[in-house]
Design an enzyme around this catalytic site. Sequence first.
Site, PDB file in Angstrom:
ATOM      1  N   CYS A  88       0.847  -1.195   0.000  1.00  0.00           N
ATOM      2  CA  CYS A  88       0.000   0.000   0.000  1.00  0.00           C
ATOM      3  C   CYS A  88       0.882   1.245   0.000  1.00  0.00           C
ATOM      4  O   CYS A  88       1.897   1.286   0.694  1.00  0.00           O
ATOM      5  CB  CYS A  88      -0.888  -0.010   1.237  1.00  0.00           C
ATOM      6  SG  CYS A  88      -1.988   1.402   1.385  1.00  0.00           S
ATOM      7  N   HIS A 130      -8.916  -3.509  -2.616  1.00  0.00           N
ATOM      8  CA  HIS A 130      -7.977  -2.729  -1.819  1.00  0.00           C
ATOM      9  C   HIS A 130      -8.452  -1.281  -1.702  1.00  0.00           C
ATOM     10  O   HIS A 130      -8.488  -0.716  -0.612  1.00  0.00           O
ATOM     11  CB  HIS A 130      -6.578  -2.807  -2.449  1.00  0.00           C
ATOM     12  CG  HIS A 130      -5.537  -2.051  -1.705  1.00  0.00           C
ATOM     13  ND1 HIS A 130      -4.656  -2.670  -0.849  1.00  0.00           N
ATOM     14  CD2 HIS A 130      -5.221  -0.733  -1.687  1.00  0.00           C
ATOM     15  CE1 HIS A 130      -3.845  -1.750  -0.328  1.00  0.00           C
ATOM     16  NE2 HIS A 130      -4.172  -0.565  -0.829  1.00  0.00           N
ATOM     17  N   GLU A 131      -8.819  -0.680  -2.833  1.00  0.00           N
ATOM     18  CA  GLU A 131      -9.225   0.732  -2.821  1.00  0.00           C
ATOM     19  C   GLU A 131     -10.569   0.936  -2.125  1.00  0.00           C
ATOM     20  O   GLU A 131     -10.745   1.905  -1.388  1.00  0.00           O
ATOM     21  CB  GLU A 131      -9.250   1.311  -4.241  1.00  0.00           C
ATOM     22  CG  GLU A 131      -7.911   1.279  -4.957  1.00  0.00           C
ATOM     23  CD  GLU A 131      -6.739   1.834  -4.152  1.00  0.00           C
ATOM     24  OE1 GLU A 131      -6.918   2.761  -3.320  1.00  0.00           O
ATOM     25  OE2 GLU A 131      -5.609   1.328  -4.342  1.00  0.00           O
ATOM     26  N   HIS A 134     -10.065   1.036   1.495  1.00  0.00           N
ATOM     27  CA  HIS A 134      -9.635   2.378   1.925  1.00  0.00           C
ATOM     28  C   HIS A 134     -10.849   3.275   2.142  1.00  0.00           C
ATOM     29  O   HIS A 134     -10.937   3.978   3.152  1.00  0.00           O
ATOM     30  CB  HIS A 134      -8.733   3.037   0.873  1.00  0.00           C
ATOM     31  CG  HIS A 134      -7.292   2.719   1.029  1.00  0.00           C
ATOM     32  ND1 HIS A 134      -6.576   2.976   2.171  1.00  0.00           N
ATOM     33  CD2 HIS A 134      -6.406   2.178   0.162  1.00  0.00           C
ATOM     34  CE1 HIS A 134      -5.323   2.606   2.014  1.00  0.00           C
ATOM     35  NE2 HIS A 134      -5.192   2.102   0.792  1.00  0.00           N
TER      36      HIS A 134
END
Length: 168
Positions: A88, A130-131, A134
């Site tokens: 990351c 992953h995004e 976030h």
Amino acid sequence: MAREIVLWPHKVLTTATQPVTDFGPALEKLMSEMLAAVQEAKGIGIAANQLGEPLRMALVGREDGTFFEIINPRILERSEQITLEEGCLSVPDEWEKTPRYKKVKVRYQDKAQQWHEVEAEGRLAHVLQHEIDHLDGHVFVELLSGLKRSLIQERMKKYQKFLKRKKD
């Protein structure tokens, strides 16, 4: 020089983002800043909160090196659990095997406010997960064992102290 990427465990990375409602020039400017930051860092995706902006928007890298925006995304389906090596931009130089899904279906808006659905697998599915994590206020280290997470947190504290001394 691109905007500075926020480092974990900053609060903006551990708090869920707010939906995008203003699709005007400020959003376009933020997307440009995000693109500059992810390209400078040689990343494959970046979320708005990684630049300190608590908005539900990210740029996702395609295999060909281009990026597309996902605004107000939601994962509709996940299938086939796998473990992938993950890093990351907000947790530099840390790579760990992380549980994810091989396939996902995501609904999102583009900068013209149009809704889309994408079914993805492989690398694209990985980056989308992953995004979106976030944007939900989660960083990949939360998916790791407590021991690995605390070791990474200690290294991040040392790294941040180093950066602070370097600036002073």
